[in-house]
Design a protein around this motif. Structure first.
Motif, PDB file in Angstrom:
ATOM      1  N   ALA A  73       0.900  -0.995  -0.082  1.00  0.00           N
ATOM      2  CA  ALA A  73       0.069   0.071   0.059  1.00  0.00           C
ATOM      3  C   ALA A  73       0.912   1.273  -0.053  1.00  0.00           C
ATOM      4  O   ALA A  73       0.762   2.445  -0.765  1.00  0.00           O
ATOM      5  N   CYS A  89      -6.393  -1.926   7.282  1.00  0.00           N
ATOM      6  CA  CYS A  89      -7.060  -2.311   5.744  1.00  0.00           C
ATOM      7  C   CYS A  89      -8.314  -3.019   6.221  1.00  0.00           C
ATOM      8  O   CYS A  89      -8.487  -3.624   7.030  1.00  0.00           O
ATOM      9  N   PHE A 187      -6.470   0.363   2.088  1.00  0.00           N
ATOM     10  CA  PHE A 187      -5.577   0.551   3.194  1.00  0.00           C
ATOM     11  C   PHE A 187      -5.855   2.296   3.514  1.00  0.00           C
ATOM     12  O   PHE A 187      -6.080   3.136   2.779  1.00  0.00           O
TER      13      PHE A 187
END
Ligand code: SIN
Ligand code: MN
Length: 192
Positions: A73, A89, A187
């Motif tokens: 991410a 997340c 995320f």
């Protein structure tokens, strides 16, 4: 493709793991059309607040955010020119009937939202018809097809844009992945 295959395996293991994904019932009593598992912090669908344990479901603690996913991410955000140190997340599984209504992601800390820290969305499996609107619900929305392996990053002035998934296009996942449906990981960085 190898990276996607690994990601599918990891998502499967997580949603079938000791703290399994579940179908949240949200404020107002509606059932969500996804199976959800929060990592790092739990998003409570009844209060729309983050918490360490799943007090709207089974009281189990949110599993930690795996380091490799966090790195994925943060790297995607960097590639898009934005800084992110992801600490949570939301992993969602959509079957052929999965969808998600138009909403804003606005339950992270005020400082995080004010700073415009991005949401990084990563998808594997079937293609989704993703709607990306404006900062007001009534603003027109564009349709973006999110395909397997896509990352979609929205931050800065776009951080509070409305978005949702109108439908999943069944049997569009790459054959090699041997998946029916779609995993999506969003995320975020709750804290600065
Ligand atoms: C979300 O907005 O939380 C999920 C979006 C997606 O599934 O692409
Ligand atoms: Mn969202």
């Amino acid at each position: 493709m190898e990276a996607q295959r690994t990601l599918v395996e990891q998502c499967r293991a997580l949603v079938e793991g000791p703290v399994p994904a579940y179908v949240p019932i949200v404020r107002g009593g509606g059932r969500m059309r996804v199976r959800m598992l929060c990592l790092g912090r739990h998003w409570n669908g009844k209060t729309y607040a983050y918490e360490p344990v799943r007090s709207d479901f089974d009281g189990l603690p949110a599993p930690p955010l795996p380091e490799n996913l966090r790195a994925l991410a943060n790297g995607a955000a960097r590639t898009a020119g934005m800084a992110l140190d992801a600490d949570l997340c939301i992993l969602n599984y959509y079957d052929a009937d999965g969808r998600m209504g138009l909403h804003q992601d606005k339950d992270e800390s005020e400082r995080s939202l004010e700073a415009g820290l991005p949401v990084v969305s990563v998808s594997v499996g079937d293609t989704a018809k993703f709607m990306f609107g404006g900062v007001r619900r009534r603003d027109p929305a564009e349709t973006v097809l999110l395909e397997s392996g896509d990352a979609f990053v929205f931050g800065g002035p776009a951080r509070l844009r409305y978005h949702g998934v109108t439908r999943i296009l069944p049997e569009t996942a790459p054959r090699e992945l041997q998946i029916a449906g779609r995993f999506n990981l969003t995320f975020r960085q709750y804290d600065l």
